[in-house]
Design an enzyme around this catalytic site. Structure first.
Site, mmCIF file in Angstrom:
data_model
loop_
_atom_site.group_PDB
_atom_site.id
_atom_site.type_symbol
_atom_site.label_atom_id
_atom_site.label_comp_id
_atom_site.label_asym_id
_atom_site.label_seq_id
_atom_site.Cartn_x
_atom_site.Cartn_y
_atom_site.Cartn_z
ATOM 1 N N HIS A 162 -8.125 -3.397 -5.851
ATOM 2 C CA HIS A 162 -7.369 -4.273 -5.060
ATOM 3 C C HIS A 162 -7.497 -4.428 -3.608
ATOM 4 O O HIS A 162 -7.146 -5.143 -2.856
ATOM 5 C CB HIS A 162 -5.856 -4.064 -5.447
ATOM 6 N N ASP A 193 -9.249 0.647 -11.292
ATOM 7 C CA ASP A 193 -8.924 0.016 -9.899
ATOM 8 C C ASP A 193 -9.981 0.623 -8.714
ATOM 9 O O ASP A 193 -9.440 1.658 -8.063
ATOM 10 C CB ASP A 193 -7.333 0.195 -9.632
ATOM 11 N N SER A 231 -3.456 3.277 -0.799
ATOM 12 C CA SER A 231 -4.181 2.743 -1.880
ATOM 13 C C SER A 231 -5.578 3.023 -1.451
ATOM 14 O O SER A 231 -6.023 2.751 -0.532
ATOM 15 C CB SER A 231 -3.827 1.037 -1.921
#
Length: 711
Positions: A83, A218, A646
């Site tokens: 992402h 991810d 992240s």
């Protein structure tokens, strides 16, 4: 039976025995080494941060200003979240070469894809510069103190000696009671190396976002390129892979409950030291307002994205961005209520007041300021979310700013070109007819939720959403701003620069109904709300600085860390499952079998690529299976993380890479305000799954050959 109950009780007490007290996002030069070692860390603080020798910090970077990434090879290979690289993957995707759906894997370095504008930042040094920045500020008022601090920051930056490719950034910590200088090196030639299809990298999509159990691969891979001297440089075909001072070994060791972990990255923002009244406002006012606006926008977008592939591609990144914090705020409210955050803060404040009577006066002032600010804060939340999510209004505000700059003679040719470029990129992923529906619905909500005294005259005309559909669509069909209308044959969606250069442009755009509406909304907000809101916020921020100093001076038993502010931090914890609700227990590890359990053929969120199904059916797992015989996919731990973490590396007790942070468990998203180790879990993709996908799924063994894999 009695024996079994006793054993179960012992297990739960062991699994949820929490040595952690407050979590923490620690400046890497000041890590809480004692507690880290008590939880199981085997390396030293100097292995994490050192300017005298290569250390782990030399392998951790800020990716494109908003995420974290880590170097995993001597050739500058970067690992971050899917992402985090989503926009870059999307920008290289077309209907013919849909890398979002099919994935992308470079066959060699020559086939890696450049990404103009993407940057990677290294932090090479951190210095406490508090004495320099706060010099001569004693006994000054707030405005005078702020001016002096600004002067001192400029002088301090000037005094530091840096290389041409370095910059110095000074950030406040502990609500402005301390200041730190960060020496930053920025690399600008960053190339896409590999990414799984979104059916792996985004598996579960919005349904599973912020949720555990999770089964998402991810991750994406990039590479840093440098000039021939290994220094930062703009993109050039002559650049070579960057040679890092340090890169992370990757561990394939199985994880066990209570294993020590730590996360190294760039957390965005936390507010762990707010008073109870502030948390009360978040729960009852601010978060619910923002949730409602985004809920309306998302529902409208989702209907079309599910039925139209072109819209899905166009809005994929934006939808994910809007949905991300919508879901987070929902979990935050629930978590704050469940953890009894307000009462805990009230109890803590009461205990502090017994030790330091000055704190009672501070809390009283907080209560007065937050209550007086409340109506302005609520409108601030609604207005900000409406003009962000009604994209036609956001476009209108861009044009308003442009026209104001042009009419005042403040816009340069360079600024005009930048503006045209920004708008061209915006229109690329914008659907005027679709957003007309979103705008119609949000105008009705804003009218219903805003006191009449804060609204423009005659705004009551937007109270009926059904009438708005007709009105806004009629405006949109002929609007220059929506890109559906034209001026002398020129349209914003085909050539923004030509439209701006038309002699009739300024007069025409000022007559556009969206321009007039956005201008009225902005003028009402700025004249009736913004000033009051910011005046109160300035007083609240000044009081927060006082309160923070009082906390550190009064609570001698607590070791304090500064709130996150997008600077490099270390957080730590242990691999753990969770017990979020009565009679509900979540294990700490998910596996590939769980992916197949969720598999829905052809579904937007839960489809699984045929090759991955074949690998599962054949149990072709190689060295990547764990003791269960399955491939581990995701795991949870008690690391205190937030947005910006992240892509952060998750490391084991010895500093080996064991996972890649990408999310938090929904029941603990209140950790930005009230970290609780009993509820808060960060979610990571397991390095075994990352390597399994690279090796078995992508057949990209050339990438594995440059890594150091610890078996």
């Amino acid at each position: 039976m009695k024996k079994q109950i006793i054993i179960a009780a012992v297990f739960l007490n062991s699994a949820f025995a929490f040595a952690q007290q407050y979590g923490g996002m620690w400046i890497p030069t000041e890590v809480n080494e004692t507690e880290m070692k008590s939880l199981g860390m085997k390396i030293s603080a100097k292995d994490i941060w050192s300017t005298d020798k290569p250390s782990i910090k030399d392998a951790v970077v800020q990716f494109n200003g908003g995420c974290t990434a880590e170097i995993i090879s001597p050739n500058g290979l970067l690992l971050t979240n899917h992402h985090c690289g989503f926009s870059q993957i999307q920008s290289h995707s077309t209907v013919e070469n849909d890398y979002l759906s099919d994935g992308f894997w470079a066959k060699d370095m020559k086939s890696e894809l450049s990404n103009p504008g993407v940057t990677v930042d290294f932090i090479t040094d951190i210095k406490d510069v508090t004495p320099q920045i706060l010099a001569n500020t004693q006994n000054l008022g707030e405005k005078e103190s702020a001016a002096m601090i600004k002067t001192n920051i400029a002088a301090t930056i000037q005094s530091f000696k840096t290389n041409p490719y370095q910059k110095l950034v000074i950030k406040p910590m502990y609500a402005g009671n301390k200041y730190y200088a960060f020496v930053i090196e920025t690399f600008k030639d960053i190339r896409l190396v590999g990414a799984p299809p979104q059916s792996i990298g985004k598996f579960g999509s919005d349904t599973d976002n912020w949720v555990w159990p999770r089964h998402t691969g991810d991750f994406s891979m990039f590479r840093i390129y440098a000039d021939k001297n290994n220094n930062p440089a703009e993109y050039s075909p002559d650049n070579v892979p960057y040679k890092p001072k340090y890169f992370l070994p990757i561990s394939l060791k199985d994880k066990k409950e209570n294993d020590f972990t730590f996360v190294f990255g760039f957390p965005g923002r936390t507010n762990e030291y707010l008073p109870s009244i502030a948390i009360e406002k978040v729960i009852n006012d601010i978060d619910p307002a923002k949730i409602k606006v985004r809920e309306i926008a998302l529902n409208t977008l989702d209907k079309k994205m599910r039925n139209d592939n072109e819209t899905r591609l166009k809005y994929a990144a934006k939808y994910a961005s809007v949905a991300n914090y919508w879901k987070k705020w929902i979990g935050e409210v629930e978590g704050l209520k469940k953890s009894n955050a307000v009462q805990k803060k009230l109890d803590y404040e009461s205990a502090l007041e017994q030790k330091n009577p000055d704190i009672k006066n501070t809390i009283s002032k907080f209560n007065t300021l937050y209550n007086e600010q409340a109506p302005f804060a609520l409108n601030n939340a609604y207005y900000g979310e409406v003009v962000r999510n009604a994209e036609t209004l956001r476009l209108a505000n861009y044009y308003i700013n442009y026209v104001n700059a042009k009419e005042s003679g403040k816009i340069t040719p360079e600024a005009e070109n930048r503006f045209a470029e920004i708008l061209s990129n915006f229109y690329k992923d914008y659907d005027g007819a679709l957003d007309a529906k979103v705008t119609a619905e949000l105008l009705a909500l804003y009218q219903q939720k805003t006191p009449a005294e804060f609204l423009p005259n005659n705004f009551s005309q937007f109270s009926d959403v059904n009438k708005n559909y007709t009105t806004v669509e009629n405006w949109s069909k002929n609007s220059l701003i929506s890109g559906r209308g034209n001026l002398n044959g020129k349209m914003a969606t085909t050539n923004v620069k030509a439209l701006l250069d038309d002699a009739d442009f300024v007069d025409s755009i000022k007559k556009d109904p969206f321009y007039i509406l956005a201008n009225d909304l902005k003028e009402s907000y700025m004249s009736k709300v913004d000033g009051k809101f910011n005046d109160y916020q300035t007083q609240i921020d000044a009081l927060q600085k006082t309160y923070m100093a009082q906390l550190m001076a009064t609570d001698k038993e607590r070791k304090f860390f500064p709130d996150a502010n997008s600077t490099l931090r270390v957080t730590y914890g242990q691999v753990k499952g969770s017990n979020p609700r009565d009679a509900v227990y979540y294990g700490y590890q998910t596996h590939l079998a769980g992916v197949m359990e969720k598999y829905v053929p052809g579904d937007y969120e839960f489809n699984v690529p045929k090759k991955l199904i074949n690998l599962y059916d054949k149990k072709d797992y190689g060295i990547y299976k764990d003791a269960t015989g399955d491939v581990p996919v995701n795991f949870t731990a008690t690391n205190h993380t937030t947005g910006g973490n992240s892509g952060s590396p998750t490391l084991d007790a010895y500093g080996n890479l064991i996972g890649l942070n990408f999310d938090r468990q929904w029941e603990g998203t209140m950790s930005d305000i009230n970290y609780d180790p009993k509820l808060c879990r960060n979610i990571m993709v397991d390095t075994k799954y990352v390597l399994f996908i690279i090796d078995k799924y992508a057949d990209a063994k050339w990438l594995l050959n440059e890594m150091k894999i610890v078996k």
